[in-house]
Design a protein around this motif. Structure first.
Motif, short mmCIF file in Angstrom:
data_model
loop_
_atom_site.label_atom_id
_atom_site.label_comp_id
_atom_site.label_asym_id
_atom_site.label_seq_id
_atom_site.Cartn_x
_atom_site.Cartn_y
_atom_site.Cartn_z
N PHE A 171 -30.69 39.00 28.01
CA PHE A 171 -29.94 39.98 28.83
C PHE A 171 -29.64 39.32 30.11
O PHE A 171 -30.27 38.57 30.64
CB PHE A 171 -31.02 41.13 28.83
N TYR A 172 -28.58 39.74 30.51
CA TYR A 172 -28.23 39.34 31.93
C TYR A 172 -28.06 40.44 32.85
O TYR A 172 -27.80 41.59 32.46
CB TYR A 172 -26.69 38.75 31.87
N PRO B 44 -37.96 36.11 33.28
CA PRO B 44 -36.48 35.80 33.64
C PRO B 44 -36.29 34.40 34.02
O PRO B 44 -37.16 33.74 34.51
CB PRO B 44 -36.59 36.75 35.00
N THR B 45 -34.85 34.16 34.16
CA THR B 45 -34.42 32.83 34.71
C THR B 45 -33.33 33.29 35.80
O THR B 45 -32.45 34.14 35.47
CB THR B 45 -34.10 31.82 33.79
N ARG C 129 -24.54 42.89 30.20
CA ARG C 129 -25.78 42.34 30.23
C ARG C 129 -25.84 41.82 28.99
O ARG C 129 -27.10 41.20 28.68
CB ARG C 129 -26.86 43.74 30.17
N LEU C 130 -25.14 42.03 27.72
CA LEU C 130 -25.36 41.34 26.61
C LEU C 130 -24.47 39.93 26.28
O LEU C 130 -24.97 38.95 25.66
CB LEU C 130 -25.01 42.37 25.63
N ALA D 260 -31.04 36.05 33.94
CA ALA D 260 -31.20 36.37 32.45
C ALA D 260 -32.52 36.33 32.14
O ALA D 260 -33.51 35.61 32.64
CB ALA D 260 -30.54 34.98 31.73
N TYR D 261 -32.82 37.34 30.96
CA TYR D 261 -34.31 37.41 30.53
C TYR D 261 -34.58 37.73 29.06
O TYR D 261 -33.51 38.28 28.49
CB TYR D 261 -35.09 38.37 31.45
#
Length: 1017
Positions: free
Chosen positions: A268-269, A312-313, A281-282, A306-307
């Motif tokens: 997810f974003y 997350p990253t 987010r997708l 992004a996680y």
């Protein structure tokens, strides 16, 4: 045109815009002095200072004292706030002002650049929304692996903004911070990581600036080292950089980010930074959600997370906005001086400009701003019109490329005249930018010329001369003046003023109506009584002025030409007598009896008078000249009747050809009886054709004769005569009416007077010469002369003279024939008869000689001295023959009788005047003329008789002349006295009396042909 160019060059050089640069700190207190401009610019005289902001957002930041030129801060300046308000650039805050200085009639323009110096008054701050507090990293990442760190912001500029990041804490050497790419801090792995050895780090992330003093901010950063088998999303790119146009449509996908993991779990974003972008987010697609504006934000830095499974990253996206030419040039016009500006509803800007604005005046400034980038900015100005001429030119006086700002001045390059062109429509100011496509801005400008009081009011009139007859009615309206003023309003309101102080004329100050307050009498105006004037010009000055400030006025002259009407009849002088008395002997042809005088108060022909005279009795005829001299005509008979009084009617008329007026006066001429002693000598009337005349010296002091100057040019109206011989003024007097008189003893016997006759009305003149011979009536026949008044008289005398000469010639010829015939008839007579006849012949010859000499004498008198009479007087002297004869006794054949006189006797009896006796003082001078001695031859018998009788009686060979009886008069004629012998009868002496002309050439000796003794015995 050359003059305009030179003037503009000089003016623009004076008005050159020098840039004055100042740097001030932000947050200075209000009223802080920036500069003393009067001192800095060395302006010693009183000047007037003004400043104008080139950007409308920068109003009320600074102020200037109008008289001293002190430039101060109006309020506290906060650079960061000004940056947010877009009052200045955030990277370099500069405020641009225009300075205007008025010094008397000169205007000086300057540009002021004030840079706001940033203070390090802010510390760097981390964005709380995009704050990254925990970073997850696998232990197997390679060295140099980069992971994004939280970013800090500092509103200060330059060295006062964020300059560095660092990590502090245990084992911080395993990592490093890179702050060289897009001003985004990155964590860089410097050592191999081992989750078994060290699974987490707790470090302090500090950001700082390089300000004075430096400021720093720190946050806690936790780093977790994951096992190699742990799953974590990893972005394909840790940093994304993209450029998009500011006109990108909303909803456009600008970027798709991607993160991967080892277990293929769903990732997810999420966007951690507030921006006009959104992310799916997708899918990780980033779309534009709001309109971009390069002028508001030129770039964006986004933090994307992004996680999966809550691990997350992070990645960083740097978005640069590409400027497009979407902003037209903003144009601002700012007027100068007394010029006003008004915005109309139809988006037209009206400048109200006075028509007396000097050439080369800067009437306005045009400020161009473009919010686009330099490539799409860089504005420039264009000026044009659809209705030439264009009265303006423009000039670039300042530009700032960083701010895309330009300043132009609009300069008047043509003289304005509201009366010829009151408004300039369709002037267009067009500003262009340099973008593609080019955008432009139009400003419709109207120059409305304001009227100034520059038109001098003038009177529009058909004529400046008004003809007015005298005796006008009171209140007579002469004219209504109309004045014109090409100005407007009060400048065109007019009033009239009469500058002359007069009771004759009135002028309405509002309407300009001129009227007469009284009736005009021409005769009162003509005080000099100049008869040739028929009109009199009255000059009046009228001032017309407007109500402008200052008021303008003009003067004009009008002339009232007053015409004289024939409203007066001639009037005879009241103080003159019209009852004249003369002796009968004084009334001669050509005699002037006197002068009547009438006057007429009118002028011109209707004021000049001519006279006529009518007699009620034909016995005495008189005439009159146009000057009023009454005289007896030469051709008329004198006193054919025995009346003692004569009545005449004299009419005085003017010369008005239409309505002539006249007046009559009765004149009575009385004739005295012959016994009266009143023998008044009257002057003679001479016509202008007379070239020579005589003047009796006894008339000295009185008018001898009068020239009829009224016959000049056949007819004159107002003649006068002047004597040109100024050297004779002491001896002669010639009045203007022609009366000639001798006023002192003459020094010559003849004069030639040069006379100038002028007709004062007709302005004509002529010159004549008159020779006057001086005579003395006390000398017998001295003044008996004819007045050759015309050529006809001269012709008559010439014919008579010719007849006399012809008769004398016939008589002489007859005598010669008779003498010749007598000699032939008596040829055979006796000797005594022969001697007697011979003696008679000699005596006849002698008489013949006398006749010839008398003829010669007559000719000399006619042509030399004009003396017409020879009076022979027979004297009673008796001379003894013995004393006057000599007998030759020794000659018995003949005897010689010599008649003669001694020189002494001739001298004593000749009667010649001495030198000292003036000729004009003598009374009846007589010259006795004697012939020279003559010798006669006689018969012998006569000689014998002489011997026997020594005193024989005289035998008269000629008849004794008849003695004339002379009566005594008062005009210079004396009685002839005779003496007779008591004892013997004698032949009287022949005395010749002549009127003497004093000219030497007319004097001659008469003794050569007249014998003093004629006696034989």
């Amino acid at each position: 045109m050359l003059f305009i160019i030179i003037f503009l060059n000089i003016f623009l050089r004076i008005s050159s815009h020098e840039v004055l640069k100042y740097i001030i700190d932000e947050k200075l207190p209000a009223n802080t002095l920036i500069s003393d401009l009067s001192k800095e610019l060395n302006i010693k005289s009183n000047g007037f200072f003004q400043i104008y902001e080139l950007s409308p957002l920068n109003k009320n930041l600074f102020t200037i004292h109008n008289q001293t030129g002190h430039l101060t801060i109006r309020s506290i300046l906060n650079r960061e706030q000004m940056c947010l308000k877009r009052q200045c650039s955030c990277s370099s805050c500069e405020i641009i002002l225009q300075l205007l200085i008025k010094i008397q009639d000169k205007i000086i323009y300057k540009i002021i650049e004030i840079k706001i110096k940033d203070l390090n008054d802010h510390s760097p701050l981390f964005d709380k929304q995009s704050m990254i507090h925990v970073i997850h990293i696998k232990e197997n990442v390679p060295l140099g692996y980069r992971i994004i760190l939280p970013s800090a912001n500092d509103p200060d500029e330059g060295m006062n903004s964020v300059q560095a990041y660092r990590l502090d804490g245990p084992n911080s050497e395993d990592f490093d911070v890179d702050f060289s790419t897009f001003d985004i801090p990155y964590l860089i792995v410097r050592s191999s990581l081992d989750s078994q050895r060290l699974s987490s780090y707790s470090l302090l992330l500090t950001t700082s600036d390089h300000g004075e003093p430096p400021r720093a901010t720190s946050i806690q950063l936790n780093i977790t080292v994951l096992n190699i088998n742990d799953s974590i999303p990893i972005f394909v790119q840790s940093i994304y950089s993209i450029d998009i146009r500011e006109d990108t449509v909303i909803g456009t996908t600008i970027l798709k980010i991607e993160a991967i993991n080892d277990n293929n779990e769903k990732i997810f974003y999420e966007l951690l930074t507030e921006s006009p972008f959104i992310i799916d987010r997708l899918t990780g697609r980033i779309q534009l959600s709001k309109t971009l504006d390069y002028e508001r934000e030129k770039s964006y830095r986004l933090i994307v997370k992004a996680y999966e499974n809550l691990i997350p990253t992070y990645a960083s996206i740097f978005i640069r906005i590409i400027d497009i030419n979407d902003n037209p040039v903003s144009m601002q016009i700012k007027v100068e001086g007394d010029i006003t500006i008004k915005q109309k509803q139809n988006d037209k800007t009206v400048l109200f400009l006075q028509e007396d604005t000097p050439l080369g005046t800067t009437i306005a400034h045009v400020i161009l701003n473009d919010l686009d980038s330099s490539a799409n900015g860089n504005p420039y100005l264009q000026l044009r019109t659809t209705e030439p001429p264009l009265p303006l030119i423009y000039k670039l006086i300042y530009q700032n490329s960083f701010h895309n700002t330009k300043l132009y001045s609009l300069i008047l390059n043509q003289n304005l005249n509201r009366e010829s062109k009151s408004i300039y429509n369709n002037i267009q100011l067009i500003s262009h930018d340099s973008g593609t496509p080019t955008l432009h801005t139009k400003l419709h400008l109207i120059l409305d010329i304001i009227d100034v009081n520059d038109c001098i009011p003038t009177i529009q009139k058909n004529s400046t001369v008004y003809d007015i007859n005298e005796n006008n009615p009171v209140g007579y309206i002469i004219d209504k003046l109309i004045a014109y003023d090409c100005d407007l309003g009060e400048n065109a309101e007019i009033e009239y003023h009469l500058l002359n102080e007069t009771d004759l004329l009135t002028l309405n100050t509002k309407t300009g109506e001129i009227s007469l307050k009284q009736s005009i009498d021409f005769d009162l105006l003509n005080r000099q009584q100049e008869k040739y004037l028929t009109t009199i010009n009255l000059e009046f000055y009228i001032k017309v002025q407007d109500h402008g400030k200052p008021s303008l006025s003009s003067q004009t002259k009008i002339i009232l030409r007053i015409h004289d009407l024939n409203d007066h009849s001639p009037e005879f002088a009241k103080n003159q007598s019209y009852d004249w008395t003369y002796s009968q002997s004084s009334l001669q042809s050509g005699s002037v009896l006197g002068r009547v005088h009438a006057y007429d108060n009118d002028s011109g022909l209707q004021g000049l008078i001519n006279y006529s005279i009518r007699s009620f009795h034909p016995c005495l005829t008189l005439d009159i000249t146009s000057l009023g001299y009454v005289y007896i005509p030469y051709e008329s008979s004198i006193l054919t009747c025995s009346l003692l009084s004569y009545t005449f009617e004299i009419t005085a008329s003017d010369y008005d050809p239409i309505n002539s007026r006249s007046t009559t006066q009765l004149l009575i001429v009385n004739i005295q009886s012959k016994s009266s002693n009143n023998n008044k000598i009257l002057p003679k009337l001479l016509t202008l054709s007379t070239q020579r005349t005589k003047l009796d010296i006894n008339t000295q002091g009185n008018a001898a004769f009068i020239l009829d100057i009224t016959t000049f040019n056949n007819h004159t109206y107002q003649p006068v005569v002047y004597l040109n011989n100024t050297n004779l003024l002491s001896c002669w007097n010639v009045t203007s009416t022609g009366e000639v008189s001798l006023i002192s003893n003459p020094f010559a016997s003849s004069y030639i007077l040069s006379l100038n006759i002028i007709d004062q009305y007709a302005k004509e003149n002529s010159s004549i010469k008159l020779q006057i011979d001086i005579c003395n009536s006390s000398i017998l026949y001295s003044c008996q002369s004819y007045y050759f008044s015309d050529n006809r008289t001269i012709l008559i005398y010439a014919v008579c003279l010719a007849l006399v000469i012809t008769s004398i010639c016939i008589i002489i010829f007859s005598l010669i024939i008779c003498l010749c015939c007598g000699r032939n008839k008596h040829k055979n007579e006796t000797l005594s008869s022969t001697h007697q006849n011979t003696f008679l012949q000699c005596n006849d010859d002698y008489h013949s000689e006398k006749v010839q000499n008398k003829i010669f004498y007559f000719f000399n008198l006619k042509f030399n001295s004009f003396l017409f009479f020879v009076n022979t007087e027979i004297s009673n002297d008796r001379r003894k023959s013995s004393s006057n004869s000599t007998i030759r006794e020794d000659d018995h054949d003949s005897a010689c009788i010599i008649n003669g006189h001694s020189s002494s006797s001739n001298s004593s009896s000749s009667g010649i005047m001495t030198k000292n006796d003036a000729w004009y003082n003598q009374k009846e001078p007589t010259i006795q003329m004697y012939p020279s001695a003559s010798t006669y031859y006689y018969d012998l018998k006569l000689a014998e008789l002489l011997r026997k009788n020594q005193n024989p009686p005289c035998i008269h060979l000629n008849e004794l002349p008849t003695i004339p009886q002379s009566s005594s008069t008062d005009y210079g004629f004396s009685s002839l006295e005779l003496s007779t012998s008591s004892s013997t009868s004698t032949i009287p002496n022949h005395h010749i009396e002549i009127g003497i002309d004093q000219s030497p050439e007319t004097q001659f000796n008469m003794t050569s042909f007249i014998s003093s003794r004629e006696c034989v015995v």
